[in-house]
Design a protein around this motif. Structure first.
Motif, mmCIF file in Angstrom:
data_model
loop_
_atom_site.group_PDB
_atom_site.id
_atom_site.type_symbol
_atom_site.label_atom_id
_atom_site.label_comp_id
_atom_site.label_asym_id
_atom_site.label_seq_id
_atom_site.Cartn_x
_atom_site.Cartn_y
_atom_site.Cartn_z
ATOM 1 N N LEU A 187 0.812 -1.215 0.000
ATOM 2 C CA LEU A 187 0.000 0.000 0.000
ATOM 3 C C LEU A 187 0.848 1.269 0.000
ATOM 4 C CD1 LEU A 187 -2.728 1.423 0.176
ATOM 5 C CD2 LEU A 187 -2.644 1.129 2.653
ATOM 6 N N LYS A 188 1.884 1.324 0.820
ATOM 7 C CA LYS A 188 2.728 2.525 0.864
ATOM 8 C C LYS A 188 3.336 2.830 -0.490
ATOM 9 C CE LYS A 188 4.251 3.125 5.654
ATOM 10 N NZ LYS A 188 5.438 3.217 6.538
ATOM 11 N N ASP A 189 3.755 1.784 -1.201
ATOM 12 C CA ASP A 189 4.369 1.977 -2.515
ATOM 13 C C ASP A 189 3.350 2.421 -3.561
ATOM 14 O OD1 ASP A 189 6.950 1.199 -1.660
ATOM 15 O OD2 ASP A 189 6.386 -0.907 -1.839
ATOM 16 N N ALA A 190 2.061 2.178 -3.286
ATOM 17 C CA ALA A 190 1.015 2.553 -4.230
ATOM 18 C C ALA A 190 0.513 3.972 -4.024
ATOM 19 C CB ALA A 190 -0.162 1.583 -4.105
ATOM 20 N N LEU A 191 0.926 4.641 -2.948
ATOM 21 C CA LEU A 191 0.435 5.981 -2.665
ATOM 22 C C LEU A 191 0.805 6.954 -3.782
ATOM 23 C CD1 LEU A 191 1.291 6.338 1.135
ATOM 24 C CD2 LEU A 191 -0.980 6.074 0.137
ATOM 25 N N GLU A 192 -0.132 7.821 -4.109
ATOM 26 C CA GLU A 192 0.143 8.868 -5.090
ATOM 27 C C GLU A 192 1.198 9.837 -4.533
ATOM 28 O OE1 GLU A 192 -3.653 10.592 -5.710
ATOM 29 O OE2 GLU A 192 -4.400 8.918 -6.918
ATOM 30 N N ASP A 193 1.863 10.518 -5.423
ATOM 31 C CA ASP A 193 2.955 11.409 -5.015
ATOM 32 C C ASP A 193 2.403 12.776 -4.599
ATOM 33 O OD1 ASP A 193 5.465 12.384 -4.524
ATOM 34 O OD2 ASP A 193 5.945 12.775 -6.637
ATOM 35 N N THR A 194 1.609 12.775 -3.547
ATOM 36 C CA THR A 194 1.078 14.008 -2.974
ATOM 37 C C THR A 194 1.173 13.905 -1.461
ATOM 38 O OG1 THR A 194 -1.184 13.148 -2.876
ATOM 39 C CG2 THR A 194 -0.534 14.323 -4.892
ATOM 40 N N PRO A 195 1.333 15.024 -0.754
ATOM 41 C CA PRO A 195 1.505 14.974 0.703
ATOM 42 C C PRO A 195 0.328 14.373 1.454
ATOM 43 C CG PRO A 195 2.141 17.120 -0.171
ATOM 44 C CD PRO A 195 1.481 16.391 -1.287
ATOM 45 N N ASP A 196 -0.870 14.471 0.886
ATOM 46 C CA ASP A 196 -2.061 14.015 1.595
ATOM 47 C C ASP A 196 -2.552 12.647 1.130
ATOM 48 O OD1 ASP A 196 -2.880 14.751 -0.923
ATOM 49 O OD2 ASP A 196 -4.737 15.714 -0.240
ATOM 50 N N ALA A 197 -1.739 11.934 0.341
ATOM 51 C CA ALA A 197 -2.201 10.670 -0.243
ATOM 52 C C ALA A 197 -2.604 9.656 0.824
ATOM 53 C CB ALA A 197 -1.128 10.090 -1.157
ATOM 54 N N GLY A 198 -1.782 9.497 1.834
ATOM 55 C CA GLY A 198 -2.090 8.527 2.882
ATOM 56 C C GLY A 198 -3.365 8.874 3.626
ATOM 57 N N ALA A 199 -3.540 10.152 3.930
ATOM 58 C CA ALA A 199 -4.751 10.593 4.627
ATOM 59 C C ALA A 199 -5.982 10.388 3.748
ATOM 60 C CB ALA A 199 -4.617 12.057 5.027
ATOM 61 N N ARG A 200 -5.850 10.649 2.458
ATOM 62 C CA ARG A 200 -6.985 10.473 1.544
ATOM 63 C C ARG A 200 -7.395 9.007 1.456
ATOM 64 N NH1 ARG A 200 -4.820 12.126 -3.571
ATOM 65 N NH2 ARG A 200 -6.826 11.509 -4.439
ATOM 66 N N PHE A 201 -6.411 8.113 1.434
ATOM 67 C CA PHE A 201 -6.748 6.689 1.411
ATOM 68 C C PHE A 201 -7.497 6.301 2.682
ATOM 69 C CE2 PHE A 201 -5.977 2.319 2.633
ATOM 70 C CZ PHE A 201 -6.400 1.633 1.506
ATOM 71 N N CYS A 202 -7.007 6.734 3.820
ATOM 72 C CA CYS A 202 -7.658 6.387 5.082
ATOM 73 C C CYS A 202 -9.062 6.987 5.167
ATOM 74 C CB CYS A 202 -6.801 6.851 6.260
ATOM 75 S SG CYS A 202 -5.260 5.914 6.457
ATOM 76 N N ASP A 203 -9.216 8.206 4.679
ATOM 77 C CA ASP A 203 -10.539 8.831 4.678
ATOM 78 C C ASP A 203 -11.502 8.052 3.782
ATOM 79 O OD1 ASP A 203 -9.541 10.765 6.360
ATOM 80 O OD2 ASP A 203 -9.349 12.303 4.794
ATOM 81 N N TRP A 204 -10.987 7.602 2.624
ATOM 82 C CA TRP A 204 -11.810 6.775 1.733
ATOM 83 C C TRP A 204 -12.221 5.484 2.441
ATOM 84 C CZ3 TRP A 204 -10.144 1.869 0.256
ATOM 85 C CH2 TRP A 204 -11.014 1.185 -0.610
ATOM 86 N N ALA A 205 -11.286 4.820 3.104
ATOM 87 C CA ALA A 205 -11.597 3.575 3.812
ATOM 88 C C ALA A 205 -12.626 3.821 4.917
ATOM 89 C CB ALA A 205 -10.327 2.958 4.384
ATOM 90 N N GLU A 206 -12.559 4.973 5.565
ATOM 91 C CA GLU A 206 -13.564 5.332 6.575
ATOM 92 C C GLU A 206 -14.960 5.407 5.940
ATOM 93 O OE1 GLU A 206 -13.528 5.743 9.763
ATOM 94 O OE2 GLU A 206 -11.499 6.222 10.437
ATOM 95 N N ARG A 207 -15.033 5.945 4.734
ATOM 96 C CA ARG A 207 -16.324 6.025 4.055
ATOM 97 C C ARG A 207 -16.845 4.638 3.698
ATOM 98 N NH1 ARG A 207 -13.724 10.392 1.592
ATOM 99 N NH2 ARG A 207 -13.411 9.275 -0.377
ATOM 100 N N ILE A 208 -15.944 3.741 3.317
ATOM 101 C CA ILE A 208 -16.354 2.362 3.043
ATOM 102 C C ILE A 208 -16.928 1.734 4.311
ATOM 103 C CG2 ILE A 208 -15.499 0.032 2.509
ATOM 104 C CD1 ILE A 208 -15.794 1.781 0.063
ATOM 105 N N ALA A 209 -16.273 1.955 5.436
ATOM 106 C CA ALA A 209 -16.753 1.412 6.707
ATOM 107 C C ALA A 209 -18.147 1.915 7.028
ATOM 108 C CB ALA A 209 -15.783 1.768 7.833
#
Length: 252
Positions: A187-209
């Motif tokens: 997952l870390k290697d798949a992150l987009e090259d933006t400072p907020d990529a990790g936070a955006r992924f986690c926020d998306w996963a929160e919406r899935i939950a």
């Protein structure tokens, strides 16, 4: 692991398949068969069907004639697409741009599987593309990106790689501090090259939950099924997000 077809409801079947690394280590794979309205069927992902599993699928689908489409939701799951196209010649095959490059002999639909146009054709299903990570990574071994598919009537969530389930006996889960849901190790290697990529992924996963809180079975590739009591899926996914968020923040 063994090949098997698992009926999760009268309209959803998960097929557990074999995938051997260098012909030895069986890490498993999957596809799912979904019955839609008016006797139509779609597959989620491709897999070469043989033996009793093939007979069961053909019995359900009027010898394959009722299979309307095959939705290939993971860009790096391409091994079985060509055979699936031979087995279901009347079906429409949807895939990513990588599917078209890797398996050009298949007549791919012009609309990509992740497109709004393709998703809109199947209102019985809910789709979600993870945010903050590359759907198709430039790094060949990074497979964290996939299109997730939820079938509300059965509570089945079909996901390749993005979410994992460790195939442990239930008794081991009770004594070992093992998360019920894990994120893909790349997952870390798949992150987009933006400072907020990790936070955006986690926020998306929160919406899935939240939005797919009625998930009762998580069908994960290369691992196993994980069944949940009412509300337990959301709790398990949020626990995984809480643990991962500090590590993913600023990791892009």
């Amino acid at each position: 692991m063994a090949e098997e077809i698992i009926e999760l409801s009268g309209d959803f079947w998960n097929i557990r398949g074999d995938l051997r690394i260098k012909g030895i280590l069986n890490v498993g794979t999957q596809c799912s068969l979904v019955r839609l309205g008016e006797g139509r069927f779609v597959f989620l992902d491709s897999y070469t069907l043989t033996g009793d599993i093939r007979e069961r699928v053909m019995e359900l689908t009027d010898q394959g004639r009722a299979v309307e489409a095959v939705l290939n939701v993971h860009p790096f799951h391409t091994l079985h697409c060509a055979q699936m196209a031979k087995d279901f010649p009347s079906a429409t095959f949807y895939g990513s741009s990588r599917h078209a490059r890797q398996v050009p002999e298949v007549s791919w639909a012009p609309d990509k599987v992740e497109s709004h146009a393709a998703r809109a054709r199947y209102p019985e299903l809910a789709f979600s593309l993870p945010e903050g990570i590359d759907y198709i990574s430039d790094i060949e071994g990074v497979h964290a990106g996939s299109l997730l598919v939820f079938h509300p009537p059965s509570g089945a969530l079909h996901v390749d790689d993005t979410f994992n389930v460790l195939p442990l006996p239930e008794i081991a889960r009770k004594v070992l501090p093992v998360q019920q849901i894990a994120f893909h190790p790349t997952l870390k290697d798949a992150l987009e090259d933006t400072p907020d990529a990790g936070a955006r992924f986690c926020d998306w996963a929160e919406r899935i939950a939240a939005e797919w809180s009625e998930t009762r079975t998580l069908c994960a590739a290369h691992s196993t099924l994980r069944r949940f009591e009412a509300g337990a899926f959301s709790k398990a996914l949020r626990a995984t997000i809480e643990k991962a968020r500090p590590k993913l923040a600023g990791a892009s």
